[in-house]
Design a protein around this motif. Structure first.
Motif, mmCIF file in Angstrom:
data_model
loop_
_atom_site.group_PDB
_atom_site.id
_atom_site.type_symbol
_atom_site.label_atom_id
_atom_site.label_comp_id
_atom_site.label_asym_id
_atom_site.label_seq_id
_atom_site.Cartn_x
_atom_site.Cartn_y
_atom_site.Cartn_z
ATOM 1 N N THR A 42 3.184 -40.771 -1.140
ATOM 2 C CA THR A 42 1.964 -41.629 -1.131
ATOM 3 C C THR A 42 2.021 -42.322 -0.013
ATOM 4 O O THR A 42 0.670 -42.959 0.314
ATOM 5 N N CYS A 77 -3.397 -43.168 -10.828
ATOM 6 C CA CYS A 77 -2.266 -43.620 -10.005
ATOM 7 C C CYS A 77 -1.348 -44.641 -10.766
ATOM 8 O O CYS A 77 -1.683 -45.800 -11.057
ATOM 9 N N LEU A 83 0.549 -39.282 -10.546
ATOM 10 C CA LEU A 83 -0.756 -39.121 -9.635
ATOM 11 C C LEU A 83 -1.484 -37.958 -10.286
ATOM 12 O O LEU A 83 -1.205 -36.899 -9.933
#
Length: 199
Positions: A42, A77, A83
């Protein structure tokens, strides 16, 4: 040099077709803490070092774009565990789950409507690409960083890995799609993922 057999064997692959959806599931264990794997997935600076540069509004409800690839919307998230995003199309969903244990288990599920995929053999259009991603993440977490991840992904060595990946996805799709569908998917995947390798 990539140990192709070991890397192919380190990833689990499943293909299912049910309730109007084709689902592709990859699983892989990493020798890293969930927070580190999550950060590699991420953090834009880390992501570009093993996958692709990413731009956009990187929060729930925001849109992202991977350079030279697809984009989508961030739907959910939950650091460092889950995610969920759209990927390329609103009906194409990718969910990444990280499960803590002695090693961190990554589960990557990509689902699309059967009408979009054509059949479970649609796994051959996306599975090898995701195989390359989980390989890139494994190498990155092990400290093997390519100067140019895109060039590395297009190298002859990676194309040989892709060839083995395609055969693994053919095996995972057998029983979920017809022989003709799988062979058509295989031919398309060979052209896309290993154009310079003859099998």
């Amino acid at each position: 040099m990539i140990d192709i057999a070991a890397q192919i064997g380190a990833t689990g692959r499943e293909v299912t077709e049910a309730e109007g959806l084709v689902r592709v599931l990859l699983t892989r264990d990493y020798d890293a803490e969930p927070a580190d794997v999550w950060d590699a997935l991420t953090d834009p600076d880390r992501l570009r070092r093993w996958f692709l540069p990413i731009t956009g509004d990187l929060r729930v409800g925001g849109r992202f774009h991977l350079e030279g690839n697809a984009g989508g919307e961030i739907l959910h998230c939950e650091p460092p565990a889950r995610l969920r995003v759209t990927f390329g199309d609103a009906t194409s969903l990718v969910e990444v789950r990280l499960i803590a244990g002695p090693r961190t288990r990554l589960e990557l599920e990509h689902s699309v409507p059967v009408a979009f995929a054509g059949s479970a053999a649609g796994s051959l259009f996306v599975g090898p690409g995701w195989d390359g991603a989980v390989l890139g993440l494994a190498l990155f977490l092990a400290g093997e960083v390519a100067d140019d991840p895109v060039a590395a992904a297009n190298s002859l060595e990676t194309q040989r890995f892709n060839l083995a990946s395609i055969e693994a996805w053919v095996a995972a799709s057998t029983g979920a799609a017809s022989f003709a569908e799988i062979e058509a998917g295989r031919a398309a995947a060979l052209a896309q993922y290993c154009p310079d390798v003859k099998d």
